[in-house]
Design an enzyme around this catalytic site. Structure first.
Site, PDB file in Angstrom:
ATOM      1  N   HIS A 166       1.461   6.353  13.763  1.00 52.50           N
ATOM      2  CA  HIS A 166       2.199   5.509  12.821  1.00 52.50           C
ATOM      3  C   HIS A 166       3.642   5.995  12.691  1.00 52.50           C
ATOM      4  O   HIS A 166       3.901   7.193  12.700  1.00 52.50           O
ATOM      5  CB  HIS A 166       1.509   5.513  11.456  1.00 52.50           C
ATOM      6  CG  HIS A 166       0.291   4.656  11.421  1.00 52.50           C
ATOM      7  ND1 HIS A 166       0.353   3.303  11.243  1.00 52.50           N
ATOM      8  CD2 HIS A 166      -1.016   4.949  11.583  1.00 52.50           C
ATOM      9  CE1 HIS A 166      -0.872   2.800  11.260  1.00 52.50           C
ATOM     10  NE2 HIS A 166      -1.718   3.782  11.470  1.00 52.50           N
ATOM     11  N   LYS A 625      -0.364  -2.090  -0.922  1.00 53.83           N
ATOM     12  CA  LYS A 625       0.693  -3.109  -0.854  1.00 53.83           C
ATOM     13  C   LYS A 625       0.236  -4.402  -1.529  1.00 53.83           C
ATOM     14  O   LYS A 625       1.018  -5.117  -2.147  1.00 53.83           O
ATOM     15  CB  LYS A 625       1.027  -3.356   0.622  1.00 53.83           C
ATOM     16  CG  LYS A 625       2.166  -4.320   0.878  1.00 53.83           C
ATOM     17  CD  LYS A 625       2.673  -4.085   2.282  1.00 53.83           C
ATOM     18  CE  LYS A 625       3.173  -5.275   2.998  1.00 53.83           C
ATOM     19  NZ  LYS A 625       2.330  -6.379   3.243  1.00 53.83           N
TER      20      LYS A 625
END
EC number: 4.1.1.31
Length: 975
Positions: A166, A625
């Site tokens: 990532h 999120k």
């Protein structure tokens, strides 16, 4: 009861440890001062007094607590706005260098603190740190945990740490190497400086001369670093990322595993000598680097094959070097030490199959059978490596002839068990003569863990990619009366189940579908080839991201069947499927989806080939999120409890796979506390966790820190299984947490998803667009080209808020929810929350993470970003948004302090408090520089140059990117 002598020894031990810790703290202060002096001296020599004066001036303008001065900070703004691009960029680079140097010192201090406890005798009664093996097993004995229960967990102990690519590792690989070099030099410098308590003790003149020499070497290394570009000039390829990640195995982890096993073995032997030790491979490693294709078009079947070959090449080279060391060690003469007949017989076979080795070494080693045997072993390893190199160049579609080892069986190792058998043959012969050399035992442990593959490669792909593939195949081959996508979920499941029972192939050998569909099909075929060549163990797990139905899982199983990874005749398969539930809605749907799946006889039969073990992955990033920090963590907590109930009902073992990121907003934080915060029954000695981005460097760059991290994870897994939190049975606690979580989610979503100007606010007041241009990852920052939150990945979402010091995803919504709960019954509910904080690991961990992010949040500098970067026409809307953020921050700060009882953030963790404050004072001026450069960059017009500095837009972008690099280093986490 302990004897007086034992108690006295224990007290002495404690005093010694405390003295050593004080000395370590003295060394930390000395190193911090030294490194700051060296930093300034290098800058003075390289860039002149003007830069040094500027940096001192900017730092002095910030308060000791590290908060930005109240707006308007005319003094700071006047200085920053007067800088041309070169001056601003140089200052940004200087601050970034300072943060990186401080990180080296602090990381070395962390390693030193963990090693202090290692030098004390294992049988002493001194108290050891919570989270270590030496603490755990005496604690279990003290609590009268039955040995049979401990044995059950040790037998099942299965820890898997998965390294991912990532894009949060902003530091170049080249810079990491320089950091390691300086860390080693600082260690050497310690030898020349003595400490007694808090005092520095002068050493001999010779050592003082050596200290001066080492300081000059460190300064020289810093000068080389200063002249090295901190930014990647091009995007790294996927194979570049594999190289960066596997470096940790090569430098640290390969040798760490035997030491980790020694630590748990010695701790068990002292407290529970009759217990059987866990298997050597109780801690394994996996990787998504080169195999995670979710949203990354550059991870192709060929790249995954290349990655597997690269991993095998690395581990074979490590084995070859180990065999060389063993050969030097095992110089035993046959005339002076007995040798087993089995070993002698094997030498006869080796002579037949590898005559060139016999001709080369038989005379030299005629009385040294172990060295002769190891010469044969080394040659087989080298031949295995050479064949691997040929396969790497041949690619995943290598012919049967290229894959075949017929006729070479005795010249190389066709599988790792053959290599392991030869090592054990040597070991057994030595044991018969009362010898068992540690290096040989360590190598056997390493082979058990790393095999010929090094790390397991998990394949990950997004669910709609599979459904689109099945849909196109069905339409092209006219397999259904109507489009697959038009079928109901139950109809999809029925058709997929029928196809899984059918023995005829569905997909033709030659592919005539779209490129995307062909690639999905070829991925499964590549997995089949990898399993055939490398063994099933290297690549036997398939993660389905955004899993939302049973059909999502069956689609993957059907594609696996078409590649030969599932046999419809037996119902067994070599590919384990792990659904990934990410959003809050998906987390809530997970238990009914798994229930429906386990009701399918076909799937239950399939699980038999995986020892009735089902892996389920939970995503922290997207749920955060989607719903905010508190709600996300609570939904994951509930999902684990419910999934455990489902699996228990169907007699299926469950392994939770936690998709944690480095930052709090993505599930990050201390791993030990995070594991203990999980529902007790969800961890039965098994856990799988992602390790991402900058976390790899902070946890695995130095051997002692890596070992300490691995030890605390193992300790937490055992502890969580044997000492689960009693709160899991208290429904009133769970109901209270549900109420708070629901309100927190509402407040969070009101701002993030219901405030019409929030997306524009985010893009204007954070460096999201500039972050997307950093060359730090092969994977795009967005799933699609849209500018909405749905397509934006969670990593840049968190990264951007962190840069501008909002850190919004880590705390927003929590203050309002807790305040509202307290208002219902101020005294009673405050007492309840304080009790939660003291007794409930889940709640305490959540509050502690919020506290840490609040300490790093600085809404005064964030306010400056908003005022400087807001476009014309958005001023009024953005002022309202910021007012809401500020109000929620103040609420959260107040309520967190009332729960913890602390006057200042992080009063309970002085080391972390010191670390945060040390950085904040320099991050603030760097934030002002970043805001200034972002403003110049965004106001730049293509047909002009910046009038103040006469620099191009690309040069302005580079300056902005350097500030991102610096702030990331200062915050010690990004996304």
């Amino acid at each position: 009861m302990s004897s007086p002598a034992a108690l006295s020894a224990s007290l002495v031990q404690i005093v010694n440890i405390e003295s050593d810790l004080r000395a370590a703290n003295s060394r930390l202060r000395y190193r911090l001062k030294l490194i700051e002096d060296l930093w300034e001296s290098v800058l003075l020599r390289e860039s002149g007094q003007e830069l040094v004066d500027l940096l001192r001036q900017l730092r002095a303008m910030c308060s000791p607590e590290g908060q930005a001065p109240e707006y308007p900070a005319q003094e700071v703004l006047k200085v920053v706005e007067s800088l041309d691009l070169h001056q601003a960029t140089t200052a940004a680079r200087a601050f970034a260098l300072f943060f990186q140097l401080i990180n080296i010192v602090e990381q070395d201090h962390e390693q030193e603190q963990t090693s202090i406890y290692r030098i004390s005798p294992i049988n002493s009664e001194a108290e050891y740190p919570v989270g270590t093996f030496r603490w755990l097993f005496p604690e279990l004995k003290k609590l009268n945990v039955p040995p049979r229960q401990i044995q059950r967990i040790l037998d099942n102990l299965d820890i898997r740490l998965v390294f991912t690519a990532h894009p949060t590792e902003i530091v170049r690989h080249t810079i990491r190497e320089k950091q390691r070099t300086i860390a080693k030099m600082l260690k050497e410098l310690d030898r020349t400086i003595g400490f007694k308590g808090d005092e520095i003790v002068p050493q001999a003149i010779a050592l003082n001369w050596e200290a001066a020499s080492l300081q000059e070497q460190i300064a020289e290394e810093i000068r080389l670093w200063w002249r090295t570009d901190e930014l990647n000039q091009i995007k790294p390829t996927v194979l570049d990322e594999a190289d960066y990640t596997l470096h940790y195995f090569e430098e640290v982890l390969f040798d760490a595993i035997p030491v980790l096993y020694d630590r748990i073995a010695s701790a068990i032997a002292v407290t529970f000598p009759k217990l059987k030790l866990p298997s050597y491979d109780f801690c394994k490693f996996g990787s998504w680097v080169g195999s995670d294709r979710d949203g990354n078009p550059y991870v192709t079947p060929e790249v995954t094959w290349q990655t597997a070959c690269y991993q095998r090449n690395l581990v074979l080279n490590k084995y070859i070097h180990s065999v060389d060391r063993l050969s030097r060690l095992l110089s035993l003469s046959q005339s002076l030490s007995d040798v087993s007949q089995a070993l002698l017989d094997s030498l006869g076979d080796d002579q037949i199959h590898l005559p060139e080795i016999y001709a080369k070494h038989s005379i030299k080693f005629r009385q040294e059978p172990y060295r002769l045997k190891l010469a044969y072993v080394k040659k087989r390893l080298e031949n295995t490596r050479d064949r691997n190199q040929k396969l790497r160049h041949s690619g995943w579609q290598a012919s049967e002839m290229e894959l075949s080892t017929k006729g070479q069986e005795h010249q190389l190792y066709t599988n790792v068990s053959e290599f392991l058998a030869e090592l054990k043959l040597i070991q057994e012969s030595l044991i018969e003569t009362k010898l068992n050399p540690k290096p040989l035992e360590n190598l056997i442990r390493q082979v058990d863990v790393y095999g010929f593959h090094l790390a397991h490669l998990d394949i990950r792909q997004e669910s709609t990619q599979h459904s689109n593939t099945i849909s196109e195949i069905a339409e092209t081959l006219q397999l259904l009366d109507k489009p697959y996508d038009d079928l109901t979920e139950s109809a999809k499941v029925a058709w997929l189940t029928q196809e899984l029972k059918t023995r005829r192939p569905m997909i033709p050998a030659k592919l005539h579908f779209s490129d995307k569909t062909n690639e999905i099909i070829e991925t499964f075929r590549m997995v089949a080839n990898i399993q055939q060549e490398f063994s099933v163990e290297i690549c036997n797990n398939y993660v389905i991201s955004m899993n939302r139905s049973v059909s999502d899982i069956l689609e993957v199983l059907l594609l696996a069947k078409e590649a030969g990874l599932y046999d419809p005749a037996t119902g067994k398969g070599s590919l384990s499927i792990a659904p990934l539930f990410e959003t809050v809605e998906d987390l809530r749907s997970a238990p009914p989806i798994m229930t429906e799946l386990f009701e399918l006889p076909l799937y239950r039969t399939y699980l038999e080939s995986h020892n009735h073990l089902q892996e389920v992955m939970l995503g922290y990033s997207d749920s955060n999120k989607d719903s905010g920090f508190l709600s996300s963590n609570w939904e994951i907590y509930k999902a684990q409890r419910a999934l455990q109930d489902v699996c228990q009902k169907y007699q299926v073992d469950l392994r939770m796979f936690h998709g944690r990121g480095g930052s709090v907003g993505r599930g990050g934080g201390p791993t030990y506390e995070a594991i203990l915060a999980q529902p007790g029954r969800s961890i039965e000695g098994r856990i799988k966790i992602t390790e991402q981005g900058e976390v790899l460097a902070s946890k695995y760059s130095l051997p002692e820190i890596a070992l300490y991290n691995l030890e605390t994870i193992a300790t937490a897994v055992i502890q969580a299984a044997l000492l689960p939190s009693s709160t899991d049975t208290l429904d009133c606690w769970l109901d209270t947490m549900e109420e708070i979580s629901v309100r927190s989610r509402q407040v969070y979503r009101q701002l993030i998803y219901e405030q019409p100007n929030l997306v524009e606010f985010f893009h204007q007041v954070t460096p999201i667009e500039e972050i997307s241009q950093l060359q730090i990852s092969s994977r795009p920052a967005r799933r699609a080209g849209k500018r909405d939150l749905g397509s934006l990945r969670a990593i840049p979402w968190v990264f951007s808020w962190t840069q501008s010091r909002f850190l919004l995803p880590s705390w927003y919504g929590i203050g309002a929810a807790l305040e509202e709960f307290l208002q219902q019954n101020p005294e009673g509910h405050l007492s309840l929350l304080q009790y939660f904080y003291s007794k409930w690991p889940f709640f305490k961990t959540a509050i502690s993470r919020v506290e840490m992010t609040l300490a790093k949040t600085d809404l005064q500098i964030a306010h400056h970003y908003m005022r400087e970067l807001t476009k014309e026409g958005y001023e009024e809307a953005f002022v309202d948004i910021f007012a809401e953020i500020l109000k929620e921050y103040q609420r959260t700060l107040t309520v967190i302090q009332s729960i913890t009882g602390q006057k200042q953030m992080l009063d309970s963790d002085r080391d972390l408090q010191r670390s945060v404050q040390l950085r904040n004072g320099s991050i603030v001026p760097l934030g002002f520089i970043q805001a200034s450069l972002l403003k110049r960059l965004r106001q730049h017009r293509p047909d002009t140059v910046d009038l103040r500095s006469r620099y191009s837009k690309n040069e302005l972008l580079r300056g902005a990117l350097l500030t991102i690099n610096g702030i990331a280093a200062g915050m010690r986490n990004t996304g």
